[in-house]
Motif scaffolding. Sequence first.
Motif, PDB file in Angstrom:
ATOM      1  N   ASN A 215       6.641   1.806 -13.601  1.00  0.00           N
ATOM      2  CA  ASN A 215       5.574   2.436 -12.820  1.00  0.00           C
ATOM      3  C   ASN A 215       5.058   1.549 -11.695  1.00  0.00           C
ATOM      4  OD1 ASN A 215       4.857   5.053 -14.393  1.00  0.00           O
ATOM      5  ND2 ASN A 215       4.992   3.509 -15.996  1.00  0.00           N
ATOM      6  N   VAL A 216       5.876   0.591 -11.294  1.00  0.00           N
ATOM      7  CA  VAL A 216       5.460  -0.309 -10.217  1.00  0.00           C
ATOM      8  C   VAL A 216       5.206   0.456  -8.923  1.00  0.00           C
ATOM      9  CG1 VAL A 216       7.859  -0.796  -9.608  1.00  0.00           C
ATOM     10  CG2 VAL A 216       6.067  -2.434  -8.982  1.00  0.00           C
ATOM     11  N   LYS A 217       5.850   1.612  -8.770  1.00  0.00           N
ATOM     12  CA  LYS A 217       5.679   2.407  -7.549  1.00  0.00           C
ATOM     13  C   LYS A 217       4.222   2.800  -7.350  1.00  0.00           C
ATOM     14  CE  LYS A 217       6.831   6.654 -10.049  1.00  0.00           C
ATOM     15  NZ  LYS A 217       7.769   7.801 -10.154  1.00  0.00           N
ATOM     16  N   TRP A 218       3.488   3.017  -8.460  1.00  0.00           N
ATOM     17  CA  TRP A 218       2.098   3.427  -8.326  1.00  0.00           C
ATOM     18  C   TRP A 218       1.239   2.287  -7.789  1.00  0.00           C
ATOM     19  CZ3 TRP A 218       1.432   8.340  -8.246  1.00  0.00           C
ATOM     20  CH2 TRP A 218       2.229   9.178  -9.010  1.00  0.00           C
ATOM     21  N   ALA A 219       1.566   1.066  -8.149  1.00  0.00           N
ATOM     22  CA  ALA A 219       0.832  -0.085  -7.604  1.00  0.00           C
ATOM     23  C   ALA A 219       1.084  -0.212  -6.108  1.00  0.00           C
ATOM     24  CB  ALA A 219       1.255  -1.366  -8.328  1.00  0.00           C
ATOM     25  N   HIS A 220       2.340  -0.090  -5.702  1.00  0.00           N
ATOM     26  CA  HIS A 220       2.660  -0.164  -4.269  1.00  0.00           C
ATOM     27  C   HIS A 220       2.021   0.995  -3.508  1.00  0.00           C
ATOM     28  CE1 HIS A 220       5.463  -3.524  -4.266  1.00  0.00           C
ATOM     29  NE2 HIS A 220       6.009  -3.047  -5.365  1.00  0.00           N
ATOM     30  N   LEU A 221       2.021   2.166  -4.116  1.00  0.00           N
ATOM     31  CA  LEU A 221       1.431   3.330  -3.451  1.00  0.00           C
ATOM     32  C   LEU A 221      -0.078   3.159  -3.290  1.00  0.00           C
ATOM     33  CD1 LEU A 221       2.024   6.107  -2.265  1.00  0.00           C
ATOM     34  CD2 LEU A 221       1.639   7.096  -4.537  1.00  0.00           C
ATOM     35  N   GLY A 222      -0.744   2.618  -4.307  1.00  0.00           N
ATOM     36  CA  GLY A 222      -2.177   2.380  -4.212  1.00  0.00           C
ATOM     37  C   GLY A 222      -2.516   1.385  -3.114  1.00  0.00           C
ATOM     38  N   LEU A 223      -1.730   0.320  -3.020  1.00  0.00           N
ATOM     39  CA  LEU A 223      -1.944  -0.670  -1.963  1.00  0.00           C
ATOM     40  C   LEU A 223      -1.658  -0.071  -0.597  1.00  0.00           C
ATOM     41  CD1 LEU A 223      -2.463  -3.545  -0.918  1.00  0.00           C
ATOM     42  CD2 LEU A 223      -0.077  -4.071  -1.455  1.00  0.00           C
ATOM     43  N   PHE A 224      -0.593   0.703  -0.484  1.00  0.00           N
ATOM     44  CA  PHE A 224      -0.235   1.301   0.806  1.00  0.00           C
ATOM     45  C   PHE A 224      -1.318   2.271   1.275  1.00  0.00           C
ATOM     46  CE2 PHE A 224       1.900   4.649   3.286  1.00  0.00           C
ATOM     47  CZ  PHE A 224       2.427   3.875   4.315  1.00  0.00           C
ATOM     48  N   TYR A 225      -1.855   3.051   0.338  1.00  0.00           N
ATOM     49  CA  TYR A 225      -2.917   4.000   0.682  1.00  0.00           C
ATOM     50  C   TYR A 225      -4.152   3.269   1.209  1.00  0.00           C
ATOM     51  CZ  TYR A 225      -6.498   7.606   0.005  1.00  0.00           C
ATOM     52  OH  TYR A 225      -7.528   8.497   0.199  1.00  0.00           O
ATOM     53  N   CYS A 226      -4.523   2.186   0.547  1.00  0.00           N
ATOM     54  CA  CYS A 226      -5.675   1.400   1.003  1.00  0.00           C
ATOM     55  C   CYS A 226      -5.412   0.771   2.365  1.00  0.00           C
ATOM     56  CB  CYS A 226      -6.009   0.307  -0.018  1.00  0.00           C
ATOM     57  SG  CYS A 226      -6.903   0.903  -1.459  1.00  0.00           S
ATOM     58  N   THR A 227      -4.191   0.288   2.568  1.00  0.00           N
ATOM     59  CA  THR A 227      -3.850  -0.338   3.853  1.00  0.00           C
ATOM     60  C   THR A 227      -3.984   0.658   4.996  1.00  0.00           C
ATOM     61  OG1 THR A 227      -2.300  -1.844   2.735  1.00  0.00           O
ATOM     62  CG2 THR A 227      -2.064  -1.583   5.120  1.00  0.00           C
ATOM     63  N   ILE A 228      -3.454   1.859   4.803  1.00  0.00           N
ATOM     64  CA  ILE A 228      -3.563   2.890   5.843  1.00  0.00           C
ATOM     65  C   ILE A 228      -5.020   3.239   6.112  1.00  0.00           C
ATOM     66  CG2 ILE A 228      -3.029   5.284   6.399  1.00  0.00           C
ATOM     67  CD1 ILE A 228      -0.661   3.399   6.632  1.00  0.00           C
ATOM     68  N   LYS A 229      -5.797   3.369   5.048  1.00  0.00           N
ATOM     69  CA  LYS A 229      -7.204   3.745   5.200  1.00  0.00           C
ATOM     70  C   LYS A 229      -8.002   2.655   5.925  1.00  0.00           C
ATOM     71  CE  LYS A 229      -9.456   4.447   1.398  1.00  0.00           C
ATOM     72  NZ  LYS A 229      -9.936   5.136   0.182  1.00  0.00           N
ATOM     73  N   TYR A 230      -7.759   1.391   5.574  1.00  0.00           N
ATOM     74  CA  TYR A 230      -8.486   0.298   6.217  1.00  0.00           C
ATOM     75  C   TYR A 230      -8.056   0.117   7.675  1.00  0.00           C
ATOM     76  CZ  TYR A 230     -10.001  -1.078   1.539  1.00  0.00           C
ATOM     77  OH  TYR A 230     -10.565  -1.101   0.298  1.00  0.00           O
ATOM     78  N   ALA A 231      -6.763   0.294   7.941  1.00  0.00           N
ATOM     79  CA  ALA A 231      -6.289   0.188   9.321  1.00  0.00           C
ATOM     80  C   ALA A 231      -6.889   1.304  10.177  1.00  0.00           C
ATOM     81  CB  ALA A 231      -4.763   0.237   9.356  1.00  0.00           C
ATOM     82  N   LEU A 232      -6.975   2.513   9.618  1.00  0.00           N
ATOM     83  CA  LEU A 232      -7.592   3.634  10.340  1.00  0.00           C
ATOM     84  C   LEU A 232      -9.065   3.363  10.586  1.00  0.00           C
ATOM     85  CD1 LEU A 232      -7.465   6.526  11.451  1.00  0.00           C
ATOM     86  CD2 LEU A 232      -7.933   7.356   9.132  1.00  0.00           C
ATOM     87  N   LEU A 233      -9.761   2.832   9.574  1.00  0.00           N
ATOM     88  CA  LEU A 233     -11.177   2.503   9.750  1.00  0.00           C
ATOM     89  C   LEU A 233     -11.366   1.454  10.837  1.00  0.00           C
ATOM     90  CD1 LEU A 233     -14.142   2.615   8.889  1.00  0.00           C
ATOM     91  CD2 LEU A 233     -13.604   0.980   7.072  1.00  0.00           C
ATOM     92  N   MET A 234     -10.511   0.438  10.857  1.00  0.00           N
ATOM     93  CA  MET A 234     -10.603  -0.603  11.880  1.00  0.00           C
ATOM     94  C   MET A 234     -10.306  -0.021  13.263  1.00  0.00           C
ATOM     95  SD  MET A 234     -11.188  -3.950  12.145  1.00  0.00           S
ATOM     96  CE  MET A 234     -12.041  -3.804  13.714  1.00  0.00           C
ATOM     97  N   PHE A 235      -9.328   0.866  13.347  1.00  0.00           N
ATOM     98  CA  PHE A 235      -8.946   1.462  14.634  1.00  0.00           C
ATOM     99  C   PHE A 235     -10.088   2.306  15.192  1.00  0.00           C
ATOM    100  CE2 PHE A 235      -6.779   4.362  17.490  1.00  0.00           C
ATOM    101  CZ  PHE A 235      -5.850   3.545  18.117  1.00  0.00           C
TER     102      PHE A 235
END
Length: 370
Positions: A215-235
């Motif tokens: 289930n490592v994919k869920w950890a990567h997916l959670g991190l990726f989702y946060c990264t996109i959200k934080y990058a959008l917030l910064m933009f």
Amino acid sequence: MQHLVKENDMVSGFFLFFLFHASLLGAGVLGFQHLIVNVTGNDAWISVVIMGLTLHVIIWMIFKMLGSPAKDLIDLHRILFGKILGNAISLVMVGYYFLLALIVFRGYIEIIHIWMFPDVKTWILALILIVAVYYAVSGGFRVIAGYCLFGVFFSTLLPLLLYFNIKYGHLYNVMPIFNHSIKELITSSKFSGILFMGFETILLYFPFIKAPEKNVKWAHLGLFYCTIKYALLMFVTLMYFSQGLLKHTYWPTLVMVKVIEFSLMARVEFIFICIWLMLIIPMLSLSVWSCTRIIKRVTNLKPSWSIYVILIAIFSASLPFNDRVRIEWLGRHVVELGFYFIYGYIPLLFILYLIRSLFSQRKPLRSVQR
């Protein structure tokens, strides 16, 4: 022998998505922008992306070290350094997770104090928050995982609220893109560490995940989702603020929420701050739980006792930081410590693990007596 977690205490593998997402949501999300923009200006959002993408490598290292069979950081320390030295290093880690909780705990109290209740004593707010954290942690890991699930649902409000700021933003504030050097982007990404600190708790709750290797994919997916959200917030923040104003704005996210008005609701930021409590409780709970977990494994002190010690220590340590300068000093030093822990200590453990595996001729690691 290696300790086995009871199946009733475990959670399904897909909960890794919610655990990762919740552990990365702290009070720093409300005011990280002015730290990053000092170095890379309009390219600050790229620094957030760099930080998020590189952490996928760290997650891969963690799963390689702790998987097959599932173990935690304490087991790994004992395997690599022996029982006595390994236990001593694990006890030092209590201080690290304690600081993670303290920075989020004190940062959120400051926001409540300044934005909502300036006349309320700090210790009163701290006591209320301590009780909420105790209620969550005392329920055990599965209860904390449930809080993480609800925290993710509440956090979906943030991208929706950004719509109002995009209307008033100016795209030319972000232009030209890629006008900073790689060195500047990497240096700036270090300051965005306040966004991504907290996922290190996986080093302790790893054995509580059912079939984590699958289930490592869920950890990567959670991190990726946060990264996109934080990058959008910064933009969006860069679109909304001028760089000069942003450098002197402590909580840009709250300022952007403040401009939102509805016919029946004039102070949306008050509701937003209250909702944010549901987001930081899981992060605080995971950090406090990690402290109690280490103490239980190393000293055999029951969590029902150690939780009182940890929470009283957090309450007492938060009171001396009674002004903005001290709180910012604490935040900067904890973020720097977290940066070296993530990009220094975890890769070091991984290298030592590979060396030991090589000398063991790829035989399974010996079980460690707890």
